[in-house]
Design an enzyme around this catalytic site. Structure first.
Site, short mmCIF file in Angstrom:
data_model
loop_
_atom_site.label_atom_id
_atom_site.label_comp_id
_atom_site.label_asym_id
_atom_site.label_seq_id
_atom_site.Cartn_x
_atom_site.Cartn_y
_atom_site.Cartn_z
N LYS A 43 1.07 -1.18 -0.03
CA LYS A 43 -0.02 -0.04 0.29
C LYS A 43 0.98 1.32 0.03
O LYS A 43 2.03 1.15 0.50
CB LYS A 43 -0.95 -0.15 1.50
CG LYS A 43 -1.93 0.90 1.24
CD LYS A 43 -3.19 0.09 0.56
CE LYS A 43 -4.50 0.88 0.28
NZ LYS A 43 -5.70 0.04 -0.33
N ASP A 96 -7.11 4.35 -4.36
CA ASP A 96 -7.51 3.84 -3.12
C ASP A 96 -8.32 5.35 -3.14
O ASP A 96 -8.40 6.09 -4.10
CB ASP A 96 -6.67 3.63 -2.09
CG ASP A 96 -7.42 3.18 -0.97
OD1 ASP A 96 -7.65 1.84 -0.79
OD2 ASP A 96 -7.44 3.87 0.15
O1 2IT Z 1 -7.91 -1.57 -1.09
C1 2IT Z 1 -7.85 -1.94 -2.05
O2 2IT Z 1 -8.05 -3.59 -2.18
C2 2IT Z 1 -7.75 -1.19 -3.04
N1 2IT Z 1 -7.76 0.03 -2.94
C3 2IT Z 1 -7.27 -1.68 -4.49
C4 2IT Z 1 -6.03 -2.37 -4.71
C5 2IT Z 1 -5.57 -2.48 -6.08
O3 2IT Z 1 -4.51 -2.89 -6.23
O4 2IT Z 1 -6.32 -2.48 -7.17
#
Ligand code: 2IT
Length: 461
Positions: free
Chosen positions: A140, A180
């Site tokens: 993340k 996100d």
């Molecule tokens: O919290 C999540 O799973 C997302 N924001 C999507 C992450 C992604 O790599 O598509």
């Protein structure tokens, strides 16, 4: 509980994992990182029992290795605003665990972003991604940059400055960021454009791309659609279906939009949405026009929902409150972490709610989950319910690697299958003696077992 009692034939000489001891150590080291500690505790409490049946996990110190990110990049992001003033923010990428595939997870641009938030999100992402059935590790990133009221030019300059630092850390088989909160199609466009400039390569190092330049059909809708598919399976387990059900959604961003679209299409009635300013109660329910309007609200960049009530007759704006006081069949928090607290859960129980599906990451506090579960209301945790988003990112990666595009029907069919397998995994690992399903335990154990085995099989590193 330790099994080393010293008597009997089953004498075992291995140590057990003890959640409190691990949490005490993490508390001493990261005491101010509340969200991270909350996310870790929830997973460890769920997996303690099964972990202690596998002494090989403890021998390889799986938990100690899993709770610590592989690495965190922290960088300064300096950009110039429209007034010509120099602005500085902090950027991060948490590469948490790549046991089952490249690091994968979104970028969040929000004023609340600090390491604790990104560590909790990255930690959750490990198990969520494991549940999707696809080979993706957990990561993340993001920044404390506040997108509210920023012009396109400001956003582009910020994204370019951010990517100037991030690009060396990521790659299509290394770490694949996505969106996100605060990072949508526009931001992914600016980030990808600059990434190409720096690397001279056009490959799928970001997901959530535009449909004309490597994006996947259904990715924008996927988190909300997947959540509604998951809810259908949960309802099915209690001999119910979506038809005619009333739903309270919180939030009004991309996730709430997708959930409203699919739930409405399948015959349910969404009667609330919300923003930081309060919530909208629309007794008539959202329809296609109103759902489309959510995109305009979001695009306004003001982060408020009040204008909805000015635009649509019959809709009421309730300032400063959350939608959980409205009596509905299904509650779906779609906004942000810890948005649904114990006092909200009490209202949900009092209102005779049929089920709660957490769509935001860690949307409910531990106190809220306890109240909902005690009342025997099925509760779907975010890492299972919202996994359709990252799963479809995984499908985007596959299409990019194959240099092809699947049709919307093909992607949607795969998404449906994935949500079904996630639900089955929750049932397999989360069915409790009275026959009901503890989805929190099911999701945590299913995700954990996959990652723990993958770590074990690849040695100590
Ligand atoms: O919290 C999540 O799973 C997302 N924001 C999507 C992450 C992604 O790599 O598509």
């Amino acid at each position: 509980m330790c099994c080393n009692t010293g008597t009997g034939k089953n004498k075992k000489h291995h140590q057990d994992m003890k959640v409190n001891e691990i949490m005490d150590k993490l508390q001493a080291k990261y005491g101010h990182e509340k969200e991270y500690l909350q996310a870790v505790r929830e997973v460890l409490e769920s997996v303690e029992e099964i972990y202690n049946q596998h002494p090989e996990f403890e021998k390889a110190k799986i938990v100690e290795r899993l709770v610590e990110p592989d690495r965190i990049f922290t960088f300064r992001v300096t950009w110039v605003d429209d007034k010509g003033e120099v602005q500085t923010n902090t950027g991060y990428r948490v590469q948490f665990n790549n046991a089952i595939g490249p690091y994968k997870g979104g970028l969040r641009f929000h004023r609340s972003v600090v390491p604790s938030i990104l560590k909790f999100l990255g930690f959750e992402q490990i198990f969520k991604n494991a549940l999707t059935t696809l080979p993706m590790g957990g990561g993340k990133g993001g920044s404390d940059f506040d997108p509210r009221g920023k012009s396109d030019g400001e956003m582009m300059r910020f994204c370019q400055a951010f990517m100037t630092e991030l690009w060396r850390a990521i790659g299509p088989d290394m770490d694949v960021p996505a969106g996100d909160i605060g990072v949508g199609a526009r931001e992914i466009g600016f980030l990808n454009g600059w990434y190409k400039k720096l690397t001279r390569e056009h490959h799928g190092t970001l997901t959530g791309k535009g449909l004309n330049w490597g994006g996947s059909l259904v990715r924008a809708e996927a988190t909300g659609f997947g959540a509604v598919y998951f809810v259908q399976h949960m309802l099915n387990k209690i001999n119910q279906n979506l038809n005619g059900k009333t739903i309270a959604l919180s939030g009004f961003g991309n996730v709430a939009w997708g959930a409203a679209l699919k739930a409405t299409e399948l015959g349910a009635k969404v009667i609330t949405i919300s923003g930081p300013d309060g919530y909208i109660y629309d007794e008539a329910g959202l329809n296609v026009e109103k759902i489309d309007y959510l995109l305009d609200l979001r695009a306004s960049g003001r982060d408020i929902v009040e204008p909805y009530a000015e635009k649509f007759a019959g809709a009421k704006f309730i300032a400063g409150k959350k939608p959980w006081e409205v009596k509905v069949d299904i509650a779906m928090p779609c906004a942000t972490q810890n948005e649904l607290a114990a006092e909200d859960a009490e209202l949900i129980v009092k209102n005779g709610t049929l089920l709660v599906a957490e769509v935001s990451n860690m949307g409910c506090t531990p106190g809220a989950i306890e109240i909902i579960q005690k009342a025997k209301i099925p509760f779907g945790p975010g890492k299972a319910v919202n996994a359709g988003g990252v799963a479809t990112s995984g499908l985007e990666m596959t299409q990019n690697a194959m240099h092809i595009s699947w049709t919307a029907e093909e992607v949607d069919a795969k998404l449906k299958n994935i949500m079904q397998s996630i639900h089955s995994a929750c049932v397999e690992y989360g069915t409790v003696p009275d026959g009901s399903i503890n989805y929190v335990k099911g999701a945590n154990v299913a995700g954990f077992m996959k990652v723990a085995r993958a770590m074990l099989e690849q040695g100590y590193y």
